[in-house]
Design a protein around this motif. Sequence first.
Motif, PDB file in Angstrom:
ATOM      1  N   LEU A   1      91.070  -0.531   9.259  1.00  0.00           N
ATOM      2  CA  LEU A   1      92.296  -1.654   9.221  1.00  0.00           C
ATOM      3  C   LEU A   1      93.002  -1.187  10.580  1.00  0.00           C
ATOM      4  N   GLY A   2      94.007  -2.023  10.774  1.00  0.00           N
ATOM      5  CA  GLY A   2      94.947  -1.713  11.813  1.00  0.00           C
ATOM      6  C   GLY A   2      94.432  -2.470  13.506  1.00  0.00           C
ATOM      7  N   ALA A   3      94.680  -1.467  14.267  1.00  0.00           N
ATOM      8  CA  ALA A   3      94.356  -1.957  15.463  1.00  0.00           C
ATOM      9  C   ALA A   3      93.040  -1.769  15.999  1.00  0.00           C
ATOM     10  N   THR A   4      92.117  -1.955  15.096  1.00  0.00           N
ATOM     11  CA  THR A   4      90.560  -1.589  15.393  1.00  0.00           C
ATOM     12  C   THR A   4      90.059  -2.967  15.942  1.00  0.00           C
ATOM     13  N   GLY A   5      88.849  -2.797  16.490  1.00  0.00           N
ATOM     14  CA  GLY A   5      88.278  -4.213  17.192  1.00  0.00           C
ATOM     15  C   GLY A   5      87.931  -5.045  16.167  1.00  0.00           C
ATOM     16  N   SER A   6      87.912  -4.757  14.718  1.00  0.00           N
ATOM     17  CA  SER A   6      87.937  -5.645  13.805  1.00  0.00           C
ATOM     18  C   SER A   6      88.161  -4.959  12.327  1.00  0.00           C
ATOM     19  N   GLU A   7      88.929  -5.619  11.541  1.00  0.00           N
ATOM     20  CA  GLU A   7      89.233  -5.261  10.228  1.00  0.00           C
ATOM     21  C   GLU A   7      88.398  -5.636   9.292  1.00  0.00           C
ATOM     22  N   THR A   8      87.503  -4.615   8.552  1.00  0.00           N
ATOM     23  CA  THR A   8      86.415  -5.373   7.812  1.00  0.00           C
ATOM     24  C   THR A   8      86.092  -3.882   7.063  1.00  0.00           C
ATOM     25  N   ILE A   9      85.165  -4.213   5.613  1.00  0.00           N
ATOM     26  CA  ILE A   9      84.438  -3.393   5.211  1.00  0.00           C
ATOM     27  C   ILE A   9      83.115  -2.975   5.747  1.00  0.00           C
ATOM     28  N   VAL A  10      82.770  -1.834   6.093  1.00  0.00           N
ATOM     29  CA  VAL A  10      81.888  -1.271   6.894  1.00  0.00           C
ATOM     30  C   VAL A  10      80.954  -0.647   6.028  1.00  0.00           C
ATOM     31  N   PRO A  11      79.663  -1.103   5.904  1.00  0.00           N
ATOM     32  CA  PRO A  11      78.372  -0.703   4.913  1.00  0.00           C
ATOM     33  C   PRO A  11      78.228   0.663   5.824  1.00  0.00           C
ATOM     34  N   PHE A  12      77.635   1.789   5.091  1.00  0.00           N
ATOM     35  CA  PHE A  12      76.771   3.023   6.141  1.00  0.00           C
ATOM     36  C   PHE A  12      75.394   2.425   6.413  1.00  0.00           C
ATOM     37  N   THR A  13      75.411   2.488   7.989  1.00  0.00           N
ATOM     38  CA  THR A  13      74.032   2.201   8.213  1.00  0.00           C
ATOM     39  C   THR A  13      73.134   3.151   8.406  1.00  0.00           C
ATOM     40  N   LYS A  14      73.449   4.477   8.132  1.00  0.00           N
ATOM     41  CA  LYS A  14      72.545   5.931   8.000  1.00  0.00           C
ATOM     42  C   LYS A  14      73.124   6.713   7.258  1.00  0.00           C
ATOM     43  N   GLU A  15      72.494   7.882   6.897  1.00  0.00           N
ATOM     44  CA  GLU A  15      73.034   8.646   5.738  1.00  0.00           C
ATOM     45  C   GLU A  15      74.338   9.261   6.113  1.00  0.00           C
ATOM     46  N   ARG A  16      74.803   9.580   7.335  1.00  0.00           N
ATOM     47  CA  ARG A  16      76.181  10.279   7.727  1.00  0.00           C
ATOM     48  C   ARG A  16      76.469   9.365   8.978  1.00  0.00           C
ATOM     49  N   ILE A  17      77.875   9.433   8.878  1.00  0.00           N
ATOM     50  CA  ILE A  17      78.313   8.589  10.187  1.00  0.00           C
ATOM     51  C   ILE A  17      79.640   9.386  10.555  1.00  0.00           C
ATOM     52  N   ASN A  18      79.800   9.805  11.898  1.00  0.00           N
ATOM     53  CA  ASN A  18      80.999  10.907  11.855  1.00  0.00           C
ATOM     54  C   ASN A  18      81.966   9.593  12.507  1.00  0.00           C
ATOM     55  N   ALA A  19      83.193  10.245  12.800  1.00  0.00           N
ATOM     56  CA  ALA A  19      84.273   9.277  13.149  1.00  0.00           C
ATOM     57  C   ALA A  19      84.212   8.618  14.431  1.00  0.00           C
ATOM     58  N   ILE A  20      83.714   9.138  15.504  1.00  0.00           N
ATOM     59  CA  ILE A  20      83.628   8.261  16.681  1.00  0.00           C
ATOM     60  C   ILE A  20      82.500   6.995  16.263  1.00  0.00           C
ATOM     61  N   GLU A  21      81.254   7.401  15.731  1.00  0.00           N
ATOM     62  CA  GLU A  21      80.477   6.235  15.249  1.00  0.00           C
ATOM     63  C   GLU A  21      81.127   5.209  14.331  1.00  0.00           C
ATOM     64  N   ALA A  22      82.153   5.536  13.635  1.00  0.00           N
ATOM     65  CA  ALA A  22      82.750   4.648  12.740  1.00  0.00           C
ATOM     66  C   ALA A  22      83.650   3.723  13.661  1.00  0.00           C
ATOM     67  N   LEU A  23      84.022   4.277  14.504  1.00  0.00           N
ATOM     68  CA  LEU A  23      84.981   3.524  15.526  1.00  0.00           C
ATOM     69  C   LEU A  23      84.165   2.370  16.181  1.00  0.00           C
ATOM     70  N   ALA A  24      82.937   3.072  16.856  1.00  0.00           N
ATOM     71  CA  ALA A  24      82.052   2.182  17.510  1.00  0.00           C
ATOM     72  C   ALA A  24      81.596   1.111  16.341  1.00  0.00           C
ATOM     73  N   LEU A  25      81.413   1.299  15.486  1.00  0.00           N
ATOM     74  CA  LEU A  25      80.853   0.331  14.454  1.00  0.00           C
ATOM     75  C   LEU A  25      81.902  -0.912  14.123  1.00  0.00           C
ATOM     76  N   VAL A  26      83.112  -0.792  14.699  1.00  0.00           N
ATOM     77  CA  VAL A  26      84.046  -1.908  14.218  1.00  0.00           C
ATOM     78  C   VAL A  26      84.683  -2.118  15.751  1.00  0.00           C
TER      79      VAL A  26
END
Length: 370
Positions: free
Chosen positions: A253-278
């Motif tokens: 949410l907020g001033a991200t590239g997209s505000e959405t529900i993001v499914p996990f695309t792999k077993e673990r996602i770090n904070a930087i990868e999470a930002l990249a996904l949006v």
Amino acid sequence: MQRPIRFLASLLIITVVSACALPRGAAIQGEVVRNQNNEDAAFSVVPITGENVSQLATWPATGWEGHYHWFSRNPGPKSNIIRPGDQIDLVIWDNQENSLLTGVEQQNVALEGITVSPDGSIFVPYIDDVHVSGSTPDAARRQIEEELSMVVPDPQVQLAISSGPDNSVDAVGGFSAPGTYPVPNRNYSILSLISAAGGVSPSLENPLVRVIRDGQSYGIRAGDLFKRPSANVILRGGDQIIAEEDDRYFVALGATGSETIVPFTKERINAIEALALVDGINDTRANPKGVLILRDYSADDLQSDGSGPAKTQVVFAIDLTSADALFAARKFNINPGDLVLATESTVTSIRTVFGLIGSVVGVGNALDNN
């Protein structure tokens, strides 16, 4: 002349006073963590740094168990093991003229569809019950020949096995051809079963493969199963295999590239990868020093010595302008159910005010020219 000036001044005052109430797409960091220092605050704020990220990794997992549990491969011999419920066909050869087993001018007798009893034995004429459960087909054949030799000289035995429920596995769901499949040998792997079942259904997004065995559930992402040869485990009779969607997600949410529900695309996602996904944070709106991760812990997770969260609600803060924080964020994993919030920059409001002032000045000039 005085009237337009007074009109302009009034508009300026109204604009400045209203600046804090300007509509925004996200909260400012200070608004979110405003009461963090109050003793009765319901949450705590924890900056993510290189100094504490290793300790944070030991905090309790939320939203799931923390990792998928899988087992190691255990190949074993290539021959199958006879189990209760299997069907056995015997062909016994006896060349004696006065055979106890064969009829006149017969050299063999076929005993078909013998079910292995719950105690693991089968009945063979003249030698009574023979325990075969746990034996390979070849070992059971030799055992029957040995015991028959006590009443029939030099018997020859052929043995064939059809798997019963204890020597079969179930492709329960999530496959193109679900069903029950016999285990042909003790090297029958999960990839062989998936292939026989027509593969994982293409309608599943981010599929997860589970094996239910002896009341325990083991899971692995399908992509990891296909990539790692060591994950291709050997199945046992009675296993149930399920393919399903990985239902873990986080919210952006907020001033991200997209505000959405993001499914996990792999077993673990770090904070930087999470930002990249949006698609990162919004260049014109976001505060790069104010990326917040909001997480809920249970009361049982709380620790007063710093080895765990001090409060059930924790706000983890990331400063994207700091190299130390950036490296630390790559080691900080997002948990299912986390809220990733990119706060708004205060500069955005100031720019809006200046834009409004510019508009007001334009109106004043127009009035003055009239």
